[in-house]
Design a protein around this motif. Structure first.
Motif, mmCIF file in Angstrom:
data_model
loop_
_atom_site.group_PDB
_atom_site.id
_atom_site.type_symbol
_atom_site.label_atom_id
_atom_site.label_comp_id
_atom_site.label_asym_id
_atom_site.label_seq_id
_atom_site.Cartn_x
_atom_site.Cartn_y
_atom_site.Cartn_z
ATOM 1 N N ASN A 54 -24.277 -37.657 15.180
ATOM 2 C CA ASN A 54 -24.747 -38.687 14.346
ATOM 3 C C ASN A 54 -23.521 -38.973 13.877
ATOM 4 O O ASN A 54 -22.431 -39.038 14.479
ATOM 5 C CB ASN A 54 -24.963 -37.323 13.223
ATOM 6 C CG ASN A 54 -24.301 -36.605 12.692
ATOM 7 O OD1 ASN A 54 -22.599 -36.561 12.517
ATOM 8 N ND2 ASN A 54 -24.236 -35.006 12.452
ATOM 9 N N THR A 360 -36.579 -39.574 4.244
ATOM 10 C CA THR A 360 -35.909 -40.355 4.823
ATOM 11 C C THR A 360 -35.490 -42.617 4.496
ATOM 12 O O THR A 360 -36.415 -43.266 4.308
ATOM 13 C CB THR A 360 -35.873 -40.371 6.053
ATOM 14 O OG1 THR A 360 -37.107 -40.674 6.579
ATOM 15 C CG2 THR A 360 -35.483 -38.572 5.760
ATOM 16 N N ILE A 364 -27.721 -44.428 1.426
ATOM 17 C CA ILE A 364 -25.942 -42.974 1.250
ATOM 18 C C ILE A 364 -24.773 -44.372 0.991
ATOM 19 O O ILE A 364 -24.278 -44.429 1.814
ATOM 20 C CB ILE A 364 -25.573 -42.330 1.553
ATOM 21 C CG1 ILE A 364 -26.971 -41.845 2.073
ATOM 22 C CG2 ILE A 364 -24.785 -41.185 1.778
ATOM 23 C CD1 ILE A 364 -27.028 -40.358 3.505
ATOM 24 N N HIS A 380 -22.013 -34.250 7.821
ATOM 25 C CA HIS A 380 -23.689 -35.205 7.945
ATOM 26 C C HIS A 380 -24.512 -34.091 8.372
ATOM 27 O O HIS A 380 -23.793 -33.155 9.978
ATOM 28 C CB HIS A 380 -22.926 -35.835 9.560
ATOM 29 C CG HIS A 380 -22.507 -37.391 8.809
ATOM 30 N ND1 HIS A 380 -22.939 -38.852 8.244
ATOM 31 C CD2 HIS A 380 -21.041 -36.760 7.468
ATOM 32 C CE1 HIS A 380 -21.816 -39.339 7.550
ATOM 33 N NE2 HIS A 380 -20.747 -38.603 7.408
ATOM 34 N N THR A 383 -28.507 -37.200 8.860
ATOM 35 C CA THR A 383 -27.283 -38.937 8.567
ATOM 36 C C THR A 383 -27.857 -40.034 9.830
ATOM 37 O O THR A 383 -27.680 -39.304 11.030
ATOM 38 C CB THR A 383 -25.993 -38.937 7.998
ATOM 39 O OG1 THR A 383 -25.800 -38.885 9.403
ATOM 40 C CG2 THR A 383 -26.302 -38.276 7.142
ATOM 41 N N LEU A 391 -24.956 -46.188 6.414
ATOM 42 C CA LEU A 391 -25.227 -45.397 6.555
ATOM 43 C C LEU A 391 -26.547 -45.218 5.965
ATOM 44 O O LEU A 391 -26.418 -45.290 4.769
ATOM 45 C CB LEU A 391 -24.551 -44.209 6.007
ATOM 46 C CG LEU A 391 -24.024 -43.111 6.282
ATOM 47 C CD1 LEU A 391 -24.280 -42.473 7.826
ATOM 48 C CD2 LEU A 391 -23.455 -41.513 4.864
ATOM 49 N N SER A 393 -30.075 -41.950 4.610
ATOM 50 C CA SER A 393 -30.894 -40.337 4.959
ATOM 51 C C SER A 393 -31.681 -40.793 6.211
ATOM 52 O O SER A 393 -32.397 -41.599 6.634
ATOM 53 C CB SER A 393 -31.005 -40.190 3.574
ATOM 54 O OG SER A 393 -32.436 -40.772 3.278
ATOM 55 N N VAL A 398 -28.718 -33.678 4.090
ATOM 56 C CA VAL A 398 -27.948 -34.936 4.080
ATOM 57 C C VAL A 398 -26.703 -34.492 4.676
ATOM 58 O O VAL A 398 -26.599 -35.595 5.712
ATOM 59 C CB VAL A 398 -28.651 -35.770 3.236
ATOM 60 C CG1 VAL A 398 -27.969 -37.147 3.872
ATOM 61 C CG2 VAL A 398 -30.281 -36.235 2.969
#
Length: 461
Positions: A54, A360, A364, A380, A383, A391, A393, A398
């Protein structure tokens, strides 16, 4: 109290670096971010890869796309990156036999084979093993139709504990006093082709105890507690976990020794008797009942969100321990795993709609450190980066904000202060992670608590 400094590595006198290794971690969630971060601190690790990873893991490791439950694809990637050790994070690849395929290719793998992974893949199998090993647990009945479900629910009474016999990504268990809701969950599982396990409810504080196993030996981590319900005070539906903390000042001082003796050792012996030795991470979910600790469930991988605070305190080099376990010999770690002093608290930031259908793709901000770089205490979990590199979600859970302190109160304050700097439209979190234990700490000051702290009645994965 302020946050504790990062742990020095290595601290164990039994660990002598003799080689360098390339490690591949499989998974994309908070658990895998925390595992990879701990592995990155091991002085023997030369190169670190995560698949699929991620945006958090990308800040210190190389991410790769991969189909996690495709053994051939995983082996090909491990060979491509020259992995000396593969660490399987999630349960689905383990049940699919990925660890077997990696080992068959001559690469060390941390994670049980498919037959041993049935301890999590089938609740009924886990109960069978516990019964054969004499492990204390709740009475249970396996059901294949609704008539059997109704009889079992009547036998055990409320609260009702209904478990999907298969994998359910942490959402296969319902604990409720509403019989109609219990029957509906059972119906849903049966219609999906899964038997269900109906259990007697275990009353008592819940504790998670992980152990790194080499097939015959086990190195337990320190106990942790997570919070499964979505709302403050343990209200609302079960989730994958809304936060966790470690260590547990209220837990019996001999808990780890007792569980090692009464649960972990006999389970490993029984798995060996079945010619399916367990090598990897055994997750023991416990209820501290009036009759003593009893097993709520087994999992065969690190639990989430307990892994995040637990591994942030670990000072024994993790990759070396995992490779020794994968090779079937943890004897060099005879003194056990080492942790820095103090407490760690992790609080989950969740998406609007979780644990149902999460929203989603929302931006962020504030997840970075003060200098704009990655914050090692922001883990993370769900994410992604949008086309513009921002960045966003990408899941229900998250981020996990970690806090450390010499006291539990200080660790909570650090975690919530860190979380307050992060913005996610519609995002939410629980305000009471580790609160009861912190309040007990404040009242008892230097004295030892004599009774367990209440916890969420999760009885679930």
């Amino acid at each position: 109290p302020g946050p504790l400094p990062p742990p020095p590595f290595p601290t164990s006198s039994s660990v002598v670096p003799v080689t360098e290794m390339t490690v591949l971690v499989l998974g994309s969630g908070g658990r895998e971010h925390a595992i990879a971060l701990a592995i990155s601190r091991d002085p023997q690790v030369r190169d670190l890869h995560v698949a699929p990873g991620n945006p958090g893991t990308a800040s210190f490791a190389t991410n790769h796309p991969v189909a996690l439950t495709d053994p051939d694809a995983v082996v090909a990637l491990a060979q491509q990156v020259g992995a000396d050790l593969v660490v399987v994070g999630p349960e689905a690849p383990l049940v699919a036999g990925v660890a077997d395929a990696v080992r068959a290719a001559g690469i060390d793998c941390f994670g049980p084979g498919a037959q041993a992974a049935r301890l999590e893949g089938s609740k009924a199998f886990a109960k069978e093993v516990m019964a054969a090993a004499g492990v204390p647990t709740a009475d249970a009945v396996n059901c294949v139709d609704l008539d059997e479900v109704e009889v079992a629910l009547t036998r055990f009474g409320a609260p009702h504990v209904v478990k999907d016999d298969g994998l359910a990504a942490g959402k296969g268990v319902v604990v409720t006093s509403d019989r109609k809701a219990a029957v509906e969950h059972a119906r849903h599982c049966l219609e999906a082709g899964h038997p269900v396990v109906i259990e007697d409810y275990l009353k008592g504080s819940e504790v998670s105890l992980f152990a790194i196993c080499d097939g015959t030996r086990a190195l337990p981590l320190q106990p942790a507690q997570d919070f499964k319900r979505v709302g403050n005070g343990g209200t609302g539906p079960n989730t994958g976990g809304m936060g966790a903390y470690t260590p547990l000042p209220w837990a019996p001082t001999d808990l780890v020794e007792q569980v090692s003796r009464e649960v972990i050792a006999p389970t490993l012996a029984e798995m060996n008797r079945r010619d399916t030795p367990f090598q990897g991470l055994l997750y023991v979910g416990l209820a501290l009942t009036a009759e003593g600790p009893k097993v709520v469930e087994f999992n065969v991988r690190f639990g989430d969100p307990e892994t995040e605070p637990l591994l942030s305190l670990l000072t024994t080099p993790l990759a070396q321990v995992m490779r020794a376990a994968a090779r079937g010999d943890l004897s060099q770690f005879g003194e056990g795993l080492e942790f820095r002093t103090g407490f760690a608290v992790g609080v989950v930031l969740a998406s609007e709609g979780y644990p149902g259908t999460p929203e989603t793709g929302r931006p962020i901000t504030g997840a970075e450190s003060a200098d704009g770089g990655p914050d090692p205490d922001v883990i993370h979990a769900g994410t992604a980066l949008d086309p513009d590199g921002r960045l966003v979600s990408a899941g229900g859970r998250v981020l996990v904000a970690l806090g450390h302190g010499e006291t539990l109160t200080g660790a909570r304050q650090a975690a919530y202060t860190r979380l307050s700097r992060i913005e996610l439209p519609g995002g939410f979190h629980r305000d009471d992670i580790a609160l009861t234990a912190a309040e007990e700490e404040a009242f008892t000051a230097m004295s030892e608590p004599t009774s367990p702290s209440p916890s969420d009645p999760a009885q679930s994965e």
